[in-house]
Write a protein that holds these residues in place. Structure first.
Motif, PDB file in Angstrom:
ATOM      1  N   PHE A 255       0.829  -1.204   0.000  1.00  0.00           N
ATOM      2  CA  PHE A 255       0.000   0.000   0.000  1.00  0.00           C
ATOM      3  C   PHE A 255       0.867   1.259   0.000  1.00  0.00           C
ATOM      4  N   THR A 256       1.852   1.315   0.904  1.00  0.00           N
ATOM      5  CA  THR A 256       2.672   2.536   1.003  1.00  0.00           C
ATOM      6  C   THR A 256       3.460   2.768  -0.279  1.00  0.00           C
ATOM      7  N   ARG A 257       3.901   1.684  -0.886  1.00  0.00           N
ATOM      8  CA  ARG A 257       4.644   1.831  -2.146  1.00  0.00           C
ATOM      9  C   ARG A 257       3.734   2.403  -3.239  1.00  0.00           C
ATOM     10  N   ARG A 258       2.515   1.890  -3.302  1.00  0.00           N
ATOM     11  CA  ARG A 258       1.576   2.355  -4.329  1.00  0.00           C
ATOM     12  C   ARG A 258       1.109   3.781  -4.047  1.00  0.00           C
ATOM     13  N   ILE A 259       0.832   4.107  -2.782  1.00  0.00           N
ATOM     14  CA  ILE A 259       0.297   5.433  -2.480  1.00  0.00           C
ATOM     15  C   ILE A 259       1.329   6.514  -2.728  1.00  0.00           C
ATOM     16  N   GLU A 260       2.601   6.143  -2.531  1.00  0.00           N
ATOM     17  CA  GLU A 260       3.669   7.124  -2.736  1.00  0.00           C
ATOM     18  C   GLU A 260       3.947   7.362  -4.218  1.00  0.00           C
ATOM     19  N   GLU A 261       3.345   6.547  -5.088  1.00  0.00           N
ATOM     20  CA  GLU A 261       3.510   6.742  -6.533  1.00  0.00           C
ATOM     21  C   GLU A 261       2.623   7.874  -7.061  1.00  0.00           C
ATOM     22  N   PHE A 262       1.618   8.246  -6.257  1.00  0.00           N
ATOM     23  CA  PHE A 262       0.700   9.295  -6.705  1.00  0.00           C
ATOM     24  C   PHE A 262       1.364  10.667  -6.573  1.00  0.00           C
ATOM     25  N   VAL A 267      -4.794  12.808  -4.683  1.00  0.00           N
ATOM     26  CA  VAL A 267      -4.208  11.702  -3.900  1.00  0.00           C
ATOM     27  C   VAL A 267      -2.765  12.005  -3.544  1.00  0.00           C
ATOM     28  N   GLY A 268      -2.022  12.490  -4.526  1.00  0.00           N
ATOM     29  CA  GLY A 268      -0.603  12.752  -4.301  1.00  0.00           C
ATOM     30  C   GLY A 268      -0.370  13.781  -3.222  1.00  0.00           C
ATOM     31  N   GLY A 269      -1.270  14.764  -3.124  1.00  0.00           N
ATOM     32  CA  GLY A 269      -1.087  15.793  -2.119  1.00  0.00           C
ATOM     33  C   GLY A 269      -1.174  15.258  -0.699  1.00  0.00           C
ATOM     34  N   TYR A 396      -8.230  -4.749   7.162  1.00  0.00           N
ATOM     35  CA  TYR A 396      -8.114  -3.291   7.041  1.00  0.00           C
ATOM     36  C   TYR A 396      -7.034  -2.923   6.027  1.00  0.00           C
ATOM     37  N   ILE A 397      -5.883  -3.550   6.129  1.00  0.00           N
ATOM     38  CA  ILE A 397      -4.779  -3.240   5.218  1.00  0.00           C
ATOM     39  C   ILE A 397      -5.130  -3.680   3.799  1.00  0.00           C
ATOM     40  N   SER A 398      -5.818  -4.828   3.703  1.00  0.00           N
ATOM     41  CA  SER A 398      -6.214  -5.319   2.370  1.00  0.00           C
ATOM     42  C   SER A 398      -7.177  -4.348   1.689  1.00  0.00           C
ATOM     43  N   GLN A 399      -8.050  -3.731   2.482  1.00  0.00           N
ATOM     44  CA  GLN A 399      -8.962  -2.730   1.920  1.00  0.00           C
ATOM     45  C   GLN A 399      -8.179  -1.575   1.301  1.00  0.00           C
ATOM     46  N   LEU A 400      -7.113  -1.182   1.987  1.00  0.00           N
ATOM     47  CA  LEU A 400      -6.279  -0.093   1.461  1.00  0.00           C
ATOM     48  C   LEU A 400      -5.606  -0.514   0.163  1.00  0.00           C
ATOM     49  N   VAL A 401      -5.081  -1.757   0.168  1.00  0.00           N
ATOM     50  CA  VAL A 401      -4.405  -2.252  -1.042  1.00  0.00           C
ATOM     51  C   VAL A 401      -5.395  -2.343  -2.202  1.00  0.00           C
ATOM     52  N   SER A 402      -6.590  -2.843  -1.899  1.00  0.00           N
ATOM     53  CA  SER A 402      -7.613  -2.972  -2.948  1.00  0.00           C
ATOM     54  C   SER A 402      -8.029  -1.598  -3.480  1.00  0.00           C
ATOM     55  N   ALA A 403      -8.100  -0.641  -2.549  1.00  0.00           N
ATOM     56  CA  ALA A 403      -8.548   0.695  -2.940  1.00  0.00           C
ATOM     57  C   ALA A 403      -7.589   1.340  -3.937  1.00  0.00           C
ATOM     58  N   VAL A 404      -6.292   1.157  -3.714  1.00  0.00           N
ATOM     59  CA  VAL A 404      -5.311   1.798  -4.607  1.00  0.00           C
ATOM     60  C   VAL A 404      -4.951   0.908  -5.785  1.00  0.00           C
ATOM     61  N   GLY A 405      -5.430  -0.329  -5.738  1.00  0.00           N
ATOM     62  CA  GLY A 405      -5.007  -1.301  -6.743  1.00  0.00           C
ATOM     63  C   GLY A 405      -5.373  -0.911  -8.166  1.00  0.00           C
ATOM     64  N   ASP A 420      -9.345   9.436  -2.922  1.00  0.00           N
ATOM     65  CA  ASP A 420      -8.950  10.387  -1.882  1.00  0.00           C
ATOM     66  C   ASP A 420      -9.999  10.449  -0.776  1.00  0.00           C
ATOM     67  N   MET A 421     -11.267  10.484  -1.176  1.00  0.00           N
ATOM     68  CA  MET A 421     -12.339  10.545  -0.178  1.00  0.00           C
ATOM     69  C   MET A 421     -12.382   9.257   0.657  1.00  0.00           C
ATOM     70  N   PHE A 422     -12.180   8.110  -0.012  1.00  0.00           N
ATOM     71  CA  PHE A 422     -12.201   6.829   0.719  1.00  0.00           C
ATOM     72  C   PHE A 422     -11.078   6.771   1.762  1.00  0.00           C
ATOM     73  N   LEU A 423      -9.867   7.140   1.306  1.00  0.00           N
ATOM     74  CA  LEU A 423      -8.721   7.065   2.220  1.00  0.00           C
ATOM     75  C   LEU A 423      -8.864   8.064   3.364  1.00  0.00           C
ATOM     76  N   THR A 424      -9.375   9.252   3.039  1.00  0.00           N
ATOM     77  CA  THR A 424      -9.572  10.253   4.093  1.00  0.00           C
ATOM     78  C   THR A 424     -10.563   9.742   5.131  1.00  0.00           C
ATOM     79  N   ALA A 425     -11.651   9.162   4.644  1.00  0.00           N
ATOM     80  CA  ALA A 425     -12.662   8.621   5.562  1.00  0.00           C
ATOM     81  C   ALA A 425     -12.110   7.427   6.344  1.00  0.00           C
TER      82      ALA A 425
END
Length: 486
Positions: A255-262, A267-269, A396-405, A420-425
């Motif tokens: 997840f962290t690797r994928r999120i940092e690609e934005f 999302v990137g902000g 919980y972590i899988s949800q994050l991975v799926s969300a950015v997948g 962005d809204m999903f992750l913020t929530a």
């Protein structure tokens, strides 16, 4: 007729010489009978210093004393019937052995086992030393000087009595006869009964020790199994808590690797904040489960040690009670070695005690083995709990991975805004999720402690009840012995 007497031929014979010879022969025979009676007792084994010392002394000191007494009797007989030889040598040998024997009292020779006896039931051993002292005095002050004064080695009876008073010879002969008769009628039966009682007491002691050893071996085996089961549970718990760690960490890293690609505005902000929040969630979980795993392990070890200590203390107390009752009963039995009726009563009490007490000891194992003490259930329950918590964290972590997948910088604005809204929530909600996970882990360790406290409490209650039973048997046995002595 002519008779050899103290190195000189006397005509006619001296009747007292035949009496002395008869007494000496009887003393030799009865001494050997005493030696045989004591030797037949065999090796004795007791578990207390006092009893073992006394028993060992009995089977060694009595044969030693009566071997020496038989030797003296033979020498007195030999001297009495000697018709030739150097008179000084003849008397020197017998006097040396007489003085050597009488230099130590019988009470001193037999002290270590006489202390176990009721003084009112023991023979009067002082008669041995008193008689031998009289013989020594007679030989040294009357007989030896008189025999050396004769100018010929052939004398008449009248000449002998003129120098050695008939009354003096008769008195010594009678005392030797009395000593032999006393040993035949009193001392020999006494040693036979005492030897049998020592043998009986040693056998009872061996049965008690065998029963307690058998029971303790069973207890030790069960306790060792229970002890090792605790260790296995600790290993199992640690293994289970580590079971999903690698997959959870892998998902987090994904997840962290994928999120940092934005790099976009939406999302990137916030990607760094999202990554930090995910790491914070994981770190809170990881630090808590690591800490609580140690707490669980400590509580398992504490329960293991408390249970083991409780068992050993209770068993030790029960053994001490039984051992004390046994020792007192054995001492009473040996004191009453000559009272067959009381010994028969004591034997019956022993038979019941050895059976009841051995059975009571074996029941101790039931307190900490089998269904009475299932040490696995508390930990197995917490293993289930920790697995559920791990599954929740993994989800919980899988949800994050799926969300950015399925989203990237090139995805539509709508998709990136939704992510962005999903992750913020999600991370806003994680402020509630994280404390819940942490509290669940803390509750898990607390619950384990409570469950083990209850288990240890039940075990201690069971042990206390079994100890009370063993104490009752020991007390009843002591009361039965007292009744036999009354």
């Amino acid at each position: 007729g002519c008779e050899a007497l103290f190195g000189i031929e006397v005509t006619p014979n001296i009747p007292e010489a035949a009496t002395i010879t008869n007494a000496c022969i009887r003393l030799v025979i009865v001494s050997q009978q005493i030696i045989n009676a004591v030797n037949s007792v065999g090796e004795l084994s007791f578990s207390t210093f006092l009893l073992q010392t006394g028993a060992t002394s009995f089977v060694t000191s009595v044969p030693q004393a009566y071997t020496a007494l038989a030797t003296i009797a033979r020498e007195v007989n030999t001297v009495t019937n000697a018709n030739t030889g150097n008179l000084n040598n003849i008397f020197s040998v017998v006097l040396t052995n007489l003085k050597s024997f009488t230099s130590v009292t019988i009470d001193e020779r037999f002290a270590k086992w006489l202390i176990l006896q009721n003084s009112g039931s023991t023979p009067d051993f002082s008669t041995i030393i008193l008689t031998l002292n009289d013989v020594t005095s007679f030989v040294e002050t009357t007989l030896q000087p008189s025999m050396l004064s004769f100018s010929s080695n052939r004398i008449t009876q009248a000449t002998f009595y003129n120098t050695v008073p008939k009354q003096a010879v008769s008195t010594i002969a009678q005392k030797l006869i009395e000593l032999a008769a006393y040993h035949e009628t009193v001392v020999l039966p006494y040693f036979s009964r005492l030897g049998s009682t020592f043998r009986w007491a040693s056998d009872k002691s061996s049965v008690f020790l065998s029963n307690t050893d058998s029971a303790f071996q069973s207890i030790e085996g069960s306790l060792s199994s229970t002890y090792e089961r605790f260790n296995e549970l600790n290993r199992s718990f640690r293994s289970e808590t580590n079971g999903m760690q690698s997959s959870i960490l892998s998902s987090l890293q994904q997840f962290t690797r994928r999120i940092e690609e934005f790099t976009d505005l939406y999302v990137g902000g916030s990607s760094k904040d999202f990554a930090n929040s995910a790491n914070a969630l994981y770190n809170a979980y990881l630090s808590t489960i690591t800490e609580q795993t140690k707490v669980v392990e400590n509580r398992v070890e504490s329960a293991r040690n408390n249970l083991s200590d409780s068992v050993l203390i209770s068993i030790g107390d029960a053994l001490a009670l039984g051992f004390s009752a046994l020792t007192n009963a054995l001492l009473s039995s040996i004191q009453l070695a000559t009272n067959s009726a009381r010994l028969a009563c004591i034997d019956q009490a022993f038979h019941k005690f050895l059976s009841d007490y051995g059975n009571a000891l074996r029941k101790f194992s039931e307190c900490f083995s089998g269904n009475q003490c299932d040490v696995s259930t508390p930990v197995n329950g917490e293993i289930t709990t920790v697995k559920d918590i791990q599954k929740d964290v993994a989800q919980y972590i899988s949800q994050l991975v799926s969300a950015v997948g399925g989203v990237s910088n090139s995805s539509s604005l709508s998709a990136r805004m939704q992510l962005d809204m999903f992750l913020t929530a999600f991370f806003s909600e994680s402020n509630n999720i994280t404390p819940t996970i942490v509290q669940q882990l803390v509750n898990m360790a607390t619950e384990l402690g409570v469950n083990y406290d209850l288990l240890i409490g039940r075990t201690r209650y069971c042990l206390a009840m079994n100890k009370a039973v063993a104490e009752r048997f020991s007390t009843s046995f002591s009361l039965a012995i007292s009744a036999c002595l009354a």
